[in-house]
Design an enzyme around this catalytic site. Structure first.
Site, PDB file in Angstrom:
ATOM      1  N   ALA A  17      -3.629  29.466  39.160  1.00 38.63           N
ATOM      2  CA  ALA A  17      -3.535  30.826  38.644  1.00 38.63           C
ATOM      3  C   ALA A  17      -3.212  31.767  39.801  1.00 38.63           C
ATOM      4  O   ALA A  17      -3.480  31.465  40.967  1.00 38.63           O
ATOM      5  CB  ALA A  17      -4.841  31.231  37.970  1.00 38.63           C
TER       6      ALA A  17
ATOM      7  N   GLY B 290      -5.327  26.385  37.513  1.00 38.23           N
ATOM      8  CA  GLY B 290      -4.725  26.688  36.233  1.00 38.23           C
ATOM      9  C   GLY B 290      -3.559  25.784  35.898  1.00 38.23           C
ATOM     10  O   GLY B 290      -3.287  25.526  34.717  1.00 38.23           O
TER      11      GLY B 290
ATOM     12  N   GLU C 189      -5.063  22.734  34.483  1.00 38.02           N
ATOM     13  CA  GLU C 189      -5.591  23.095  33.166  1.00 38.02           C
ATOM     14  C   GLU C 189      -4.468  23.220  32.141  1.00 38.02           C
ATOM     15  O   GLU C 189      -4.605  22.770  30.994  1.00 38.02           O
ATOM     16  CB  GLU C 189      -6.381  24.404  33.270  1.00 38.02           C
ATOM     17  CG  GLU C 189      -7.681  24.234  34.050  1.00 38.02           C
ATOM     18  CD  GLU C 189      -8.361  25.553  34.363  1.00 38.02           C
ATOM     19  OE1 GLU C 189      -9.567  25.653  34.123  1.00 38.02           O
ATOM     20  OE2 GLU C 189      -7.684  26.479  34.847  1.00 38.02           O
TER      21      GLU C 189
ATOM     22  N   GLU D 178     -11.049  25.529  42.385  1.00 35.91           N
ATOM     23  CA  GLU D 178     -11.608  26.876  42.241  1.00 35.91           C
ATOM     24  C   GLU D 178     -12.881  27.087  43.047  1.00 35.91           C
ATOM     25  O   GLU D 178     -13.169  28.206  43.480  1.00 35.91           O
ATOM     26  CB  GLU D 178     -11.879  27.175  40.759  1.00 35.91           C
ATOM     27  CG  GLU D 178     -10.641  27.352  39.904  1.00 35.91           C
ATOM     28  CD  GLU D 178     -10.129  26.049  39.305  1.00 35.91           C
ATOM     29  OE1 GLU D 178      -9.292  26.103  38.392  1.00 35.91           O
ATOM     30  OE2 GLU D 178     -10.570  24.967  39.767  1.00 35.91           O
TER      31      GLU D 178
END
Length: 258
Positions: free
Chosen positions: A65, A109, A112, A132
């Site tokens: 992300a 992300g 994911e 993360e």
């Protein structure tokens, strides 16, 4: 529809979506996730599209992300906006099959997003991770949950707590990816799989996808009952008659999605 952060191509009943923020290794910001959800929504409504493939670049599927987008946000900001929830739901709700074709980094992300697909085909250069914890946070788009269901508690804990990366060989061995192919053949292999699925009847394909997804969320007895009822329901379709008749006649079926 014109997109700024993705490239969409449709051919042979397959929608190929390329993440396209090369300057930041396809880091996922809200614009990209929103456009991806919109493109998948359009593919869902397009009768000519039967399967979707999501891919990135040779270097990165998506490196995570967008940290700059998030770094100054407070709890109130992310909680009030319900950060990533609308985008994750838009991407996950598509009923047609979605394949992730992953080369290079699929981190945070990006990992994911790949796990939101129905299955992952990985290049031999692929690296997966949920780092993360290195940023003082944790996965927020399913990385703790989907990863656990795909690879098991021990492997997921190892990755999420240490932030280490998993290469393509380990990812296949652990059950995260369905197959590993040479990087130069990644998109070709993914499109080949998509075209194979596109040849099938859309009703049975959607029923299979829904059943497998529900199997993750139900007790075994309920999942088996749901599967059986979906199996029974397909006997109400013309495609079931055509598929079985074609098998008996030793010819290729001509499915009509009815």
């Amino acid at each position: 529809m014109a997109y700024k952060t993705i490239i969409v191509e449709t051919e042979d009943n397959v929608c190929l979506i390329r993440l396209n923020r090369p300057e930041v290794m396809n880091a996922l910001n809200l614009e990209l996730l929103g456009e991806l959800g919109a493109a998948l929504g359009e593919a869902q409504k397009n009768d000519k599209v039967r399967v979707c493939v999501i891919t990135g670049s040779d270097k990165a599927f998506a490196a995570g992300a967008d940290i700059k987008m998030m770094s100054e946000k407070s709890f109130v900001d992310v909680f009030t906006a319900d950060l990533f929830t609308p985008e994750e739901q838009a991407i996950s709700r598509i009923r047609k099959p979605v394949i992730a074709a992953v080369a290079g980094y699929a981190l945070g992300g990006g990992c994911e997003l790949a796990m939101m697909a129905d299955f992952i085909i990985a290049a031999d250069t692929a690296k997966f991770g949920q780092p993360e914890v290195n940023l003082g946070v944790m996965p927020g788009m399913g990385g703790s949950v989907r990863l656990t269901r795909l690879v098991g508690r021990a492997k997921a804990m190892d990755m999420v707590l240490t932030g280490r990366m998993m290469d393509a060989e380990e990812a296949e061995r652990a059950g995260l990816v369905s197959r590993v192919v040479p990087a130069k053949k990644l998109v070709e292999e993914a499109l080949g799989a998509a075209r194979k699925i596109a040849e099938k009847g859309a009703l049975s394909v959607m029923a299979i996808k829904e059943t497998v997804q529900r199997a993750d969320e139900m007790p075994l007895s309920e999942a088996l009952l749901f599967e059986r009822r979906m199996f029974h329901a397909l006997f109400a379709t013309e495609d079931q008659k055509e598929g079985m008749t074609a098998f008996i006649d030793k010819r290729e079926p001509q499915f009509r999605d009815k």
